[in-house]
Design a protein around this motif. Structure first.
Motif, PDB file in Angstrom:
ATOM      1  N   UNK A 228      52.665  16.855  49.267  1.00 35.10           N
ATOM      2  CA  UNK A 228      51.897  17.750  50.150  1.00 35.10           C
ATOM      3  C   UNK A 228      52.022  19.195  49.671  1.00 35.10           C
ATOM      4  N   UNK A 229      50.860  19.838  49.563  1.00 32.66           N
ATOM      5  CA  UNK A 229      50.860  21.226  49.075  1.00 32.66           C
ATOM      6  C   UNK A 229      50.389  22.196  50.166  1.00 32.66           C
ATOM      7  N   UNK A 230      49.750  21.644  51.212  1.00 28.85           N
ATOM      8  CA  UNK A 230      49.185  22.487  52.263  1.00 28.85           C
ATOM      9  C   UNK A 230      49.471  21.835  53.612  1.00 28.85           C
ATOM     10  N   UNK A 231      49.940  22.636  54.572  1.00 27.57           N
ATOM     11  CA  UNK A 231      50.161  22.088  55.923  1.00 27.57           C
ATOM     12  C   UNK A 231      49.316  22.906  56.900  1.00 27.57           C
ATOM     13  N   UNK A 232      48.471  22.221  57.664  1.00 28.05           N
ATOM     14  CA  UNK A 232      47.621  22.924  58.632  1.00 28.05           C
ATOM     15  C   UNK A 232      47.823  22.340  60.027  1.00 28.05           C
TER      16      UNK A 232
ATOM     17  N   UNK B  56      41.810  23.957  50.977  1.00 29.42           N
ATOM     18  CA  UNK B  56      41.439  22.789  51.782  1.00 29.42           C
ATOM     19  C   UNK B  56      40.410  21.904  51.079  1.00 29.42           C
ATOM     20  N   UNK B  57      40.250  22.141  49.794  1.00 29.16           N
ATOM     21  CA  UNK B  57      39.398  21.227  49.013  1.00 29.16           C
ATOM     22  C   UNK B  57      40.314  20.174  48.412  1.00 29.16           C
ATOM     23  N   UNK B  58      40.067  18.931  48.783  1.00 30.09           N
ATOM     24  CA  UNK B  58      40.999  17.892  48.379  1.00 30.09           C
ATOM     25  C   UNK B  58      40.269  16.573  48.118  1.00 30.09           C
ATOM     26  N   UNK B  59      41.015  15.589  47.653  1.00 31.56           N
ATOM     27  CA  UNK B  59      40.422  14.268  47.394  1.00 31.56           C
ATOM     28  C   UNK B  59      41.272  13.199  48.059  1.00 31.56           C
TER      29      UNK B  59
ATOM     30  N   UNK C  33      44.556  13.727  51.106  1.00 34.31           N
ATOM     31  CA  UNK C  33      44.835  14.270  49.779  1.00 34.31           C
ATOM     32  C   UNK C  33      46.156  15.023  49.778  1.00 34.31           C
ATOM     33  N   UNK C  34      46.102  16.319  49.411  1.00 35.59           N
ATOM     34  CA  UNK C  34      47.354  17.093  49.368  1.00 35.59           C
ATOM     35  C   UNK C  34      47.622  17.822  50.686  1.00 35.59           C
ATOM     36  N   UNK C  35      46.803  17.525  51.722  1.00 34.23           N
ATOM     37  CA  UNK C  35      46.904  18.268  52.994  1.00 34.23           C
ATOM     38  C   UNK C  35      47.583  17.415  54.071  1.00 34.23           C
ATOM     39  N   UNK C  36      48.567  18.018  54.766  1.00 32.98           N
ATOM     40  CA  UNK C  36      49.122  17.367  55.965  1.00 32.98           C
ATOM     41  C   UNK C  36      48.536  18.100  57.148  1.00 32.98           C
TER      42      UNK C  36
ATOM     43  N   UNK D 101      37.201  10.254  47.576  1.00 28.44           N
ATOM     44  CA  UNK D 101      36.346  11.082  48.420  1.00 28.44           C
ATOM     45  C   UNK D 101      36.802  12.532  48.321  1.00 28.44           C
ATOM     46  N   UNK D 102      36.015  13.311  47.599  1.00 26.12           N
ATOM     47  CA  UNK D 102      36.298  14.734  47.456  1.00 26.12           C
ATOM     48  C   UNK D 102      35.656  15.448  48.648  1.00 26.12           C
ATOM     49  N   UNK D 103      36.297  16.470  49.148  1.00 28.99           N
ATOM     50  CA  UNK D 103      35.755  17.148  50.344  1.00 28.99           C
ATOM     51  C   UNK D 103      36.358  18.536  50.514  1.00 28.99           C
ATOM     52  N   UNK D 104      35.658  19.372  51.282  1.00 24.47           N
ATOM     53  CA  UNK D 104      36.264  20.592  51.804  1.00 24.47           C
ATOM     54  C   UNK D 104      36.635  20.270  53.252  1.00 24.47           C
ATOM     55  N   UNK D 105      37.913  19.978  53.467  1.00 26.39           N
ATOM     56  CA  UNK D 105      38.367  19.476  54.763  1.00 26.39           C
ATOM     57  C   UNK D 105      38.131  20.481  55.896  1.00 26.39           C
TER      58      UNK D 105
END
Ligand SMILES: C[S@@+](CC[C@H](N)C(=O)[O-])C[C@H]1O[C@@H](n2cnc3c(N)ncnc32)[C@H](O)[C@@H]1O
Length: 403
Positions: free
Chosen positions: A167-171, A195-198, A138-141, A206-210
């Motif tokens: 990308x809006x969030x990098x972890x 960290x909630x993304x699709x 989703x928006x997470x790298x 697939x929606x999830x809390x990564x």
């Protein structure tokens, strides 16, 4: 071509000046003025001449944003400048055209993320350890940084954020993985702490809390492979279904799916994903229990069992030993897809041996598929086999009848 500090550089070396001393991202440090070869041409002939110039191997090829090849001529508005590579020969000679040089300013915006990260990391860190890739959900790298990257991790995160607009969030994934639910502990490097993304896989959402459940974008091909292999109308038990990447496509193709995951967060998002993707309830039933219980309590024909928990799925195979108490007319033994982490030296033999050992008989697999290499010495495998009747009707245990 000559750089700002008058050092001569050739095409493959075009890169920002190293700056391994920085600890906060100072984007100005990546400015570089280069002196370029150019031709000055009349404005009205510019398009015609540009078409004649070969750009296949330009010095700017590796930049994320290339400077304009056609630039204004500040001294004379009736003329334009066309940039050339150092060794480029002109396919024409013309009195209208004169050759000269021009200064081109490259900034942070021009460089690629890996060019910037290379400049930030000390030269002692090998090129192979420069962070050039990452996974996206989703928006997470998410990155897997090594010890040597630690002092630079926030800058690396910020560069990835800057260079990838979606990308809006990098972890950064830490080394601890939840033993049962298989998700990683993570630290935020840059961007929003959300960290909630699709994710989208084969047109399903697939929606999830990564941060609380398992998801792996690299398994998309495997999810598709299984969905294609299982015939329409089959009854499928997905013992470790996560948020549904096997279960949803199978239900969508009108299999009767029983989807189970022990992690309450996976179960919550499984239900949500069924709703989001408008999966018809007659094709899917969801459970939040131990995978063994799903098998033990199930009545009726099971055509396929999916066991995607490679670290320990084979430990659950004992559930099939003596599962049926008596033969029922027309009841066929289930076909199992059991995932495993196997030694790279002999992944197929390794997998068959582990499974046979658990079932107490040598299985004859219909297929042992190599899914993907997960570590230098490990293959994730998937063995497909039909549970032997001698196992299902074994007298050593009679699980279904004991319920
Ligand atoms: C490797 S993940 C696979 C998820 C999904 N099949 C996929 O491909 O994304 C394994 C899943 O098994 C679940 N799990 C672990 N132990 C379990 C158990 N005893 N019974 C049911 N689910 C379990 C975890 O929560 C996790 O979601």
């Amino acid at each position: 071509m000559v750089s700002a500090d008058s050092k001569s550089i050739t095409a493959p070396e075009l890169k920002p000046h190293p700056c391994p001393d920085i600890r906060v991202l100072d984007r100005e440090r990546f400015n570089l003025t280069i002196t370029c070869r150019a031709i000055e041409v009349p404005v009205k002939r510019c398009t015609e001449i540009v078409k004649l110039i070969d750009r296949t191997d330009s010095i700017f090829s590796h930049l994320q944003h290339k400077p304009r090849f056609v630039q204004p001529c500040e001294e004379d508005s009736s003329r334009k400048l066309i940039l050339l590579d150092d060794n480029q020969t002109l396919p024409f000679a013309d009195n209208d055209i004169s050759e000269r040089s021009v200064d081109v300013k490259l900034t942070y915006k021009n460089w690629s993320a890996s060019q910037i990260i290379r400049a930030i990391l000390p030269p002692s860190i090998e090129d192979t350890l420069v962070v050039s890739g990452f996974e996206i959900v989703g928006h997470i790298a998410h990155l897997n940084l090594k010890e040597c990257h630690q002092p630079y991790k926030s800058i690396i995160g910020q560069v990835i954020l800057d260079k990838n607009p979606s990308i809006k969030t990098v972890v950064n994934k830490l080394n601890t993985i939840h033993a049962e639910y298989r998700y990683f502990e993570m630290e935020l490097l840059a961007g929003e702490n959300n960290l909630i993304t699709t994710a989208i896989e084969h047109k399903l959402k697939y929606c999830m809390d990564f941060s609380k459940l398992y998801w792996n974008s690299r398994l998309g091909t495997e999810h598709r492979r299984i969905a294609d292999l299982v015939p329409v109308g089959s009854t499928v038990l997905d013992m470790f279904c996560g948020i549904g990447p096997f279960a949803l496509p199978l239900a969508k193709k009108k299999c009767h799916v029983h989807a189970n995951d022990l992690n309450p967060e996976s179960y919550k998002y499984l239900l949500k994903n069924i709703e989001i993707n408008k999966i018809k309830s007659q094709y899917i039933t969801c459970y939040n229990q131990d995978g063994r219980e799903l098998i033990r309590n199930f009545t009726g024909q099971i055509d396929f069992v999916l066991m995607n928990l490679p670290a320990s799925a084979y430990e659950f195979l004992d559930v099939f030993v003596g599962l049926f108490s008596k033969r029922e007319e027309g009841m066929k033994p289930p076909t199992v897809f059991c995932y495993h982490f196997a030694d790279i030296e002999a992944p197929k033999a390794f997998t068959i041996a582990a499974i046979s050992d658990k079932l107490g008989c040598t299985i004859v697999p219909e297929e042992v598929h190599l899914v993907r290499k997960t570590a230098p010495k490990t293959w994730m495998t998937c063995v497909r086999f039909t549970v032997p009747e001698s196992v299902l009707y074994s007298e050593s245990r009679n699980k279904r009848s004991s319920q």
